[in-house]
Design a protein around this motif. Structure first.
Motif, PDB file in Angstrom:
ATOM      1  N   ALA A  81       0.837  -1.231   0.079  1.00  0.00           N
ATOM      2  CA  ALA A  81       0.111  -0.023   0.066  1.00  0.00           C
ATOM      3  C   ALA A  81       0.801   1.261  -0.030  1.00  0.00           C
ATOM      4  O   ALA A  81       0.339   2.520  -0.098  1.00  0.00           O
ATOM      5  N   GLY A  82       2.242   1.053   0.141  1.00  0.00           N
ATOM      6  CA  GLY A  82       3.092   2.356  -0.087  1.00  0.00           C
ATOM      7  C   GLY A  82       3.290   2.829   1.399  1.00  0.00           C
ATOM      8  O   GLY A  82       4.120   3.733   1.322  1.00  0.00           O
ATOM      9  N   GLN A  83       3.017   2.065   2.425  1.00  0.00           N
ATOM     10  CA  GLN A  83       3.295   2.571   3.749  1.00  0.00           C
ATOM     11  C   GLN A  83       4.464   1.938   4.357  1.00  0.00           C
ATOM     12  O   GLN A  83       4.969   0.872   3.760  1.00  0.00           O
ATOM     13  N   ASN A  84       4.984   2.662   5.304  1.00  0.00           N
ATOM     14  CA  ASN A  84       6.420   2.056   5.918  1.00  0.00           C
ATOM     15  C   ASN A  84       6.504   2.215   7.381  1.00  0.00           C
ATOM     16  O   ASN A  84       5.874   3.051   8.058  1.00  0.00           O
ATOM     17  N   CYS A  85       7.512   1.406   7.730  1.00  0.00           N
ATOM     18  CA  CYS A  85       8.072   1.483   9.327  1.00  0.00           C
ATOM     19  C   CYS A  85       9.535   1.544   9.247  1.00  0.00           C
ATOM     20  O   CYS A  85      10.031   0.873   8.211  1.00  0.00           O
ATOM     21  N   ILE A  86      10.187   2.398   9.743  1.00  0.00           N
ATOM     22  CA  ILE A  86      11.487   2.409   9.816  1.00  0.00           C
ATOM     23  C   ILE A  86      12.307   2.219  10.968  1.00  0.00           C
ATOM     24  O   ILE A  86      11.783   2.818  11.960  1.00  0.00           O
ATOM     25  N   MET A  87      13.218   1.675  11.172  1.00  0.00           N
ATOM     26  CA  MET A  87      14.013   1.329  12.263  1.00  0.00           C
ATOM     27  C   MET A  87      15.626   2.102  11.922  1.00  0.00           C
ATOM     28  O   MET A  87      16.118   1.653  11.027  1.00  0.00           O
ATOM     29  N   VAL A  88      16.137   2.939  12.898  1.00  0.00           N
ATOM     30  CA  VAL A  88      17.200   3.785  12.488  1.00  0.00           C
ATOM     31  C   VAL A  88      18.314   3.382  13.534  1.00  0.00           C
ATOM     32  O   VAL A  88      18.135   3.412  14.680  1.00  0.00           O
ATOM     33  N   TYR A  89      19.620   3.300  12.956  1.00  0.00           N
ATOM     34  CA  TYR A  89      20.773   3.161  13.899  1.00  0.00           C
ATOM     35  C   TYR A  89      21.489   4.464  13.556  1.00  0.00           C
ATOM     36  O   TYR A  89      21.921   4.842  12.298  1.00  0.00           O
ATOM     37  N   GLY A  90      21.608   5.234  14.525  1.00  0.00           N
ATOM     38  CA  GLY A  90      22.149   6.422  14.796  1.00  0.00           C
ATOM     39  C   GLY A  90      23.550   6.697  14.329  1.00  0.00           C
ATOM     40  O   GLY A  90      24.070   7.252  13.526  1.00  0.00           O
ATOM     41  N   GLY A  91      24.263   5.579  14.966  1.00  0.00           N
ATOM     42  CA  GLY A  91      25.724   5.421  14.710  1.00  0.00           C
ATOM     43  C   GLY A  91      26.466   6.888  14.859  1.00  0.00           C
ATOM     44  O   GLY A  91      26.371   7.839  15.814  1.00  0.00           O
ATOM     45  N   ALA A  92      27.406   7.422  13.734  1.00  0.00           N
ATOM     46  CA  ALA A  92      28.087   8.452  13.511  1.00  0.00           C
ATOM     47  C   ALA A  92      27.036   9.712  13.479  1.00  0.00           C
ATOM     48  O   ALA A  92      27.664  10.736  14.262  1.00  0.00           O
ATOM     49  N   ASN A  93      25.878   9.781  13.036  1.00  0.00           N
ATOM     50  CA  ASN A  93      25.095  10.931  13.264  1.00  0.00           C
ATOM     51  C   ASN A  93      25.010  11.377  14.753  1.00  0.00           C
ATOM     52  O   ASN A  93      24.898  12.454  14.967  1.00  0.00           O
ATOM     53  N   GLN A  94      24.688  10.482  15.699  1.00  0.00           N
ATOM     54  CA  GLN A  94      24.436  10.654  17.032  1.00  0.00           C
ATOM     55  C   GLN A  94      25.686  11.216  17.797  1.00  0.00           C
ATOM     56  O   GLN A  94      25.616  11.613  18.962  1.00  0.00           O
ATOM     57  N   ALA A  95      26.706  11.028  17.202  1.00  0.00           N
ATOM     58  CA  ALA A  95      28.223  11.178  17.673  1.00  0.00           C
ATOM     59  C   ALA A  95      28.716  12.563  17.481  1.00  0.00           C
ATOM     60  O   ALA A  95      29.612  12.935  17.815  1.00  0.00           O
ATOM     61  N   ILE A  96      27.928  13.498  16.724  1.00  0.00           N
ATOM     62  CA  ILE A  96      28.384  14.700  16.494  1.00  0.00           C
ATOM     63  C   ILE A  96      28.229  15.405  17.842  1.00  0.00           C
ATOM     64  O   ILE A  96      27.277  15.449  18.587  1.00  0.00           O
ATOM     65  N   LYS A  97      29.019  16.544  17.885  1.00  0.00           N
ATOM     66  CA  LYS A  97      29.413  17.420  18.967  1.00  0.00           C
ATOM     67  C   LYS A  97      29.051  18.958  18.665  1.00  0.00           C
ATOM     68  O   LYS A  97      29.172  19.481  17.545  1.00  0.00           O
ATOM     69  N   PRO A  98      28.597  19.634  19.543  1.00  0.00           N
ATOM     70  CA  PRO A  98      28.321  21.158  19.325  1.00  0.00           C
ATOM     71  C   PRO A  98      29.458  21.750  18.741  1.00  0.00           C
ATOM     72  O   PRO A  98      29.194  22.895  17.849  1.00  0.00           O
ATOM     73  N   ALA A  99      30.653  21.657  19.114  1.00  0.00           N
ATOM     74  CA  ALA A  99      32.014  21.923  18.563  1.00  0.00           C
ATOM     75  C   ALA A  99      31.910  22.214  16.948  1.00  0.00           C
ATOM     76  O   ALA A  99      32.461  23.149  16.381  1.00  0.00           O
ATOM     77  N   MET A 100      31.259  21.350  16.343  1.00  0.00           N
ATOM     78  CA  MET A 100      31.134  21.005  14.796  1.00  0.00           C
ATOM     79  C   MET A 100      30.426  22.244  14.281  1.00  0.00           C
ATOM     80  O   MET A 100      30.895  22.805  13.090  1.00  0.00           O
ATOM     81  N   ALA A 101      29.435  22.859  14.834  1.00  0.00           N
ATOM     82  CA  ALA A 101      28.609  24.057  14.535  1.00  0.00           C
ATOM     83  C   ALA A 101      29.615  25.147  14.559  1.00  0.00           C
ATOM     84  O   ALA A 101      29.553  25.926  13.600  1.00  0.00           O
ATOM     85  N   ASP A 102      30.579  25.230  15.542  1.00  0.00           N
ATOM     86  CA  ASP A 102      31.439  26.316  15.784  1.00  0.00           C
ATOM     87  C   ASP A 102      32.437  26.339  14.496  1.00  0.00           C
ATOM     88  O   ASP A 102      32.802  27.355  13.793  1.00  0.00           O
ATOM     89  N   GLU A 103      32.650  25.268  14.249  1.00  0.00           N
ATOM     90  CA  GLU A 103      33.639  25.063  13.027  1.00  0.00           C
ATOM     91  C   GLU A 103      33.077  25.356  11.613  1.00  0.00           C
ATOM     92  O   GLU A 103      33.844  25.443  10.724  1.00  0.00           O
ATOM     93  N   CYS A 104      31.782  25.276  11.562  1.00  0.00           N
ATOM     94  CA  CYS A 104      31.083  25.617  10.228  1.00  0.00           C
ATOM     95  C   CYS A 104      30.383  26.921  10.366  1.00  0.00           C
ATOM     96  O   CYS A 104      29.435  27.182   9.434  1.00  0.00           O
ATOM     97  N   GLU A 105      30.959  27.830  11.417  1.00  0.00           N
ATOM     98  CA  GLU A 105      30.253  29.140  11.311  1.00  0.00           C
ATOM     99  C   GLU A 105      30.458  29.966  10.181  1.00  0.00           C
ATOM    100  O   GLU A 105      29.171  30.489   9.776  1.00  0.00           O
ATOM    101  N   ASP A 106      31.211  29.993   9.450  1.00  0.00           N
ATOM    102  CA  ASP A 106      31.431  30.783   8.134  1.00  0.00           C
ATOM    103  C   ASP A 106      30.266  30.078   6.978  1.00  0.00           C
ATOM    104  O   ASP A 106      29.980  31.048   6.345  1.00  0.00           O
ATOM    105  N   LEU A 107      30.192  28.847   7.036  1.00  0.00           N
ATOM    106  CA  LEU A 107      29.327  28.351   6.040  1.00  0.00           C
ATOM    107  C   LEU A 107      28.036  28.485   6.556  1.00  0.00           C
ATOM    108  O   LEU A 107      27.075  28.968   5.731  1.00  0.00           O
ATOM    109  N   ILE A 108      27.521  28.596   7.732  1.00  0.00           N
ATOM    110  CA  ILE A 108      26.025  28.935   8.284  1.00  0.00           C
ATOM    111  C   ILE A 108      26.122  30.333   7.880  1.00  0.00           C
ATOM    112  O   ILE A 108      24.711  30.594   7.579  1.00  0.00           O
TER     113      ILE A 108
END
Length: 305
Positions: free
Chosen positions: A103-130
């Protein structure tokens, strides 16, 4: 004018199992087929933005593995700036298993991995881009404290911030204060406000609750019905385009990415951008997969002349 969009978000390799119908608890079923594709809410939204003409960059993280290279290559192949995607060895690249029924419906199970290991310092490192962006988008498949820091930087530089609170969870203190627009679906909105979304009155009540929580600009997507919007100056409902859904996996992400490519920084053309976003997502649901299903601006223009 071309919007410059930066997406802070998740990168997942999606494994989709195609099944006849969703299994019941304890039931073992056979999958009809299996497909692998690049995905993750962040990646999907970035691809939707760039395919609709936005100058798009990505902030995120992958593991030092084959899947990480696959994800970076997928974004590069779509013309997305990946210079701010970091690589770590401590966690694997994010992944998701998707059950997709006939029917086109879905259920999704996610493993965060590296996504969940991001630290706020990364945002500071990207200030010029932001600082160089018109629009900054983030979701909840990466840590909220990273989004908070990125949004704080964005507001310092006059960048419009869009928060997709998915998957829905309690929002940390301070985040809504630096969010210009929040875009949940009806389930996520109800989770965050405690008010079920089922008609216009309940949507208005959700908007009022979000205002109490500190944010006045809201879009609630309600699947094949359409999308409700509420800003400081206006509110309304944009109906969805009626199509036969094959796979709804990336519909919401396509909607947000396409919307970000069209909306003005002051949100003055929300309804117009919503109509465009509905056109984009209506094409996505007619195709299989996440990234492969997202249309280009030319495809949207051809479909809706």
């Amino acid at each position: 004018m071309t919007n410059k969009v930066v997406v802070l978000g998740s990168l997942n390799v999606d494994t989709t199992l195609h099944i006849a119908q969703m299994p019941k608890p304890g039931e073992t079923i056979s999958a009809q087929s299996k497909t692998n594709s690049a995905g993750g809410k962040g990646a999907n939204q970035a691809v939707a933005a760039v395919r609709s003409g936005a100058d798009t960059s990505f902030i995120g993280q992958v593991g030092d593995d084959e899947l990480g290279g696959f994800m970076v290559d997928a974004l590069n192949g779509n013309g997305i700036n990946t210079e701010k995607i970091s690589k770590i060895s401590e966690e694997g690249t994010g992944s998701a298993v998707i059950l997709l029924d006939e029917a086109g419906q879905n259920c999704i199970m996610v493993y965060g991995g590296a996504n969940q290991a991001i630290k706020p310092a990364m945002a500071d490192e990207c200030e010029d881009l932001i600082a160089s962006a018109d629009i900054l988008i983030s979701q909840f498949e990466t840590p909220q404290d990273v989004t908070l820091r990125a949004f704080e930087i964005a507001k310092k530089h006059g960048v419009t911030t869009i928060l997709n609170p998915a998957p829905a969870t309690e929002i940390i203190d301070g985040l809504l204060a630096v969010t210009d627009l929040i875009v949940p679906n009806e389930t996520e909105s109800a989770t965050l406000t405690g008010i079920t979304v089922d008609d216009t009155e309940s949507m208005d009540n959700n908007a009022a609750k979000f205002s109490e929580m500190g944010i006045d600009n809201l879009i609630i997507t309600v699947g094949d019905r359409g999308a409700y919007y509420h800003t400081k100056n206006d509110s309304g409902f944009v109906k969805a385009f009626k199509v036969k859904a094959v796979d709804t996996t990336a519909a919401g992400d396509t909607f947000i990415g396409a919307f970000s490519s069209q909306v003005k920084k002051d949100l003055s053309n929300v309804e117009e951008a919503l109509v465009y976003a509905q056109k984009a997502s209506s094409i996505t649901v007619q195709r299989a997969g996440a990234l492969p299903s997202i249309p280009t601006s030319k495809e949207i223009a051809a479909e809706y002349k």
